[in-house]
Design an enzyme around this catalytic site. Structure first.
Site, short mmCIF file in Angstrom:
data_model
loop_
_atom_site.label_atom_id
_atom_site.label_comp_id
_atom_site.label_asym_id
_atom_site.label_seq_id
_atom_site.Cartn_x
_atom_site.Cartn_y
_atom_site.Cartn_z
N LEU A 81 0.61 4.96 0.28
CA LEU A 81 0.74 6.18 -0.52
C LEU A 81 -0.68 6.64 -0.87
CD1 LEU A 81 2.82 8.08 -1.78
CD2 LEU A 81 2.75 6.66 -3.86
N HIS A 82 -1.18 7.60 -0.13
CA HIS A 82 -2.60 7.93 -0.15
C HIS A 82 -3.06 8.70 -1.40
CE1 HIS A 82 -2.75 6.68 4.05
NE2 HIS A 82 -1.83 7.57 4.37
N ASP A 83 -2.62 9.94 -1.56
CA ASP A 83 -3.25 10.84 -2.53
C ASP A 83 -3.12 10.41 -3.98
OD1 ASP A 83 -2.56 13.86 -0.60
OD2 ASP A 83 -4.15 12.37 -0.46
#
Ligand code: RIB
Ligand code: CA
Length: 309
Positions: free
Chosen positions: A237-239
């Site tokens: 889950l990047h951002d």
């Protein structure tokens, strides 16, 4: 606690959506402006998604569209990850209209009105809008407290073997920010890999009740495809990792590092060459986020977004 004035530039995008909800749910951040780039699924869709995601919170704040392409080329979209609609097929009510004008101008106006070293500028997509703002009015850099980016990688990329999607889609823009001389924190793919979402985790998170934003966030997490990079066991889950740094740096281990951009044409274009061990002897230009307390991260994310309308 005085909330940090923030500008968020994004390309929603499934993980951008969850990042926006986390930011708008957190009293540590005073989100003054959201700007949008094409990035993940093209500007028409990313703008509509930003409006819908922010509209679901009931908050009123300016949303301004910007770059449909990078400084030098078209963006390459990523519908395989985010779906053609950019939200994994999760349908949200239409949000409020965009504010008039262009992202770079809105960013400059917000910074011009700010106190020195006061604004946290968060980049969750290709940073074309941010680069245009600072390239056209460099003096505004002194209004920035910190730039926080989800970008880059010190190991392998995710859109090419060498480069991460946001950095690859506008490496010249990232280079502008790296050379701005302001504090810059970077959450790379190596960090976001620690924010790893599995079906079991989503099932556990879903035990928590919440409003429409939380239900939509869970639907998005259920819709996101498992990553082949991780053996189809789940996905990073990047951002939201970039937002979490702005909320609580204590969730992270970090160190100063030097980052140079590979801007040459060829297979390594867009690579963030990150010198973690000072082998180049050049001054650090970023705070590299290296480790994440994933349990506390996901607990923060769930507690905050579940508290939204
Ligand atoms: O590489 C991951 C990044 O690219 C994230 O910001 C995702 O939303 C895409 O923009
Ligand atoms: Ca993004």
């Amino acid at each position: 606690m005085t909330p940090k004035p923030c500008i968020i530039d994004c390309d929603p995008g499934t993980d951008d959506a969850i990042a926006l909800w986390l930011a708008l749910a957190s009293p540590e951040l005073d989100v003054r402006l959201v700007t949008v780039a094409g990035g993940n699924v093209g500007l028409a869709r990313t703008s509509a998604n930003a409006r819908a995601v922010i509209g679901l919170t009931g908050r009123t704040l300016p949303i301004v569209a910007g770059a449909e392409r990078s400084l030098l080329a078209d963006f390459r979209a990523e519908p395989a990850v985010h779906g053609q609609d950019g939200l994994g097929g999760v349908r949200l009510p239409e949000g409020p209209p965009l504010a008039p004008g262009v992202a770079a101008d809105a960013i400059r106006a917000e910074l011009r009105a700010a106190a020195p070293a006061s604004v946290t500028v968060i980049g969750l997509g290709p940073v074309t809008n941010l680069a245009l703002a600072f390239a056209t009015e460099p003096a505004l850099a002194d209004r920035v407290a910190e730039i926080v980016l989800m970008s880059g990688a010190w190991t392998e990329g995710n859109i090419t073997p060498a480069a991460e999607f946001n950095a690859w889609n506008d490496p010249e823009a990232l280079s502008v920010l790296l050379n701005l001389g302001r504090p810059l924190a970077m959450a790379t793919l190596d960090l976001t890999a620690q924010a790893f979402v599995t079906p079991d985790l989503v099932a556990r998170m879903a035990e928590r009740a919440g409003g429409a934003c939380w239900r939509a966030a869970l639907d998005i997490l259920r819709a996101l495809p498992a990553s082949k990079r991780f053996g189809h066991r789940g996905f990073p889950l990047h951002d939201p990792c970039a937002i979490a740094w702005a909320i609580d740096p204590g969730l992270f281990g970090a160190r100063p590092a030097r980052c140079e951009m590979d801007l040459a044409a060829g297979p390594s274009r867009g690579r963030t060459v990150i010198d973690r061990w000072d082998r180049l002897g050049r001054p650090a230009n970023l705070t590299l986020l290296e480790t994440l307390d994933a349990e506390r991260f996901f607990a923060l994310l769930a507690e905050r977004i579940a508290g939204l309308p």
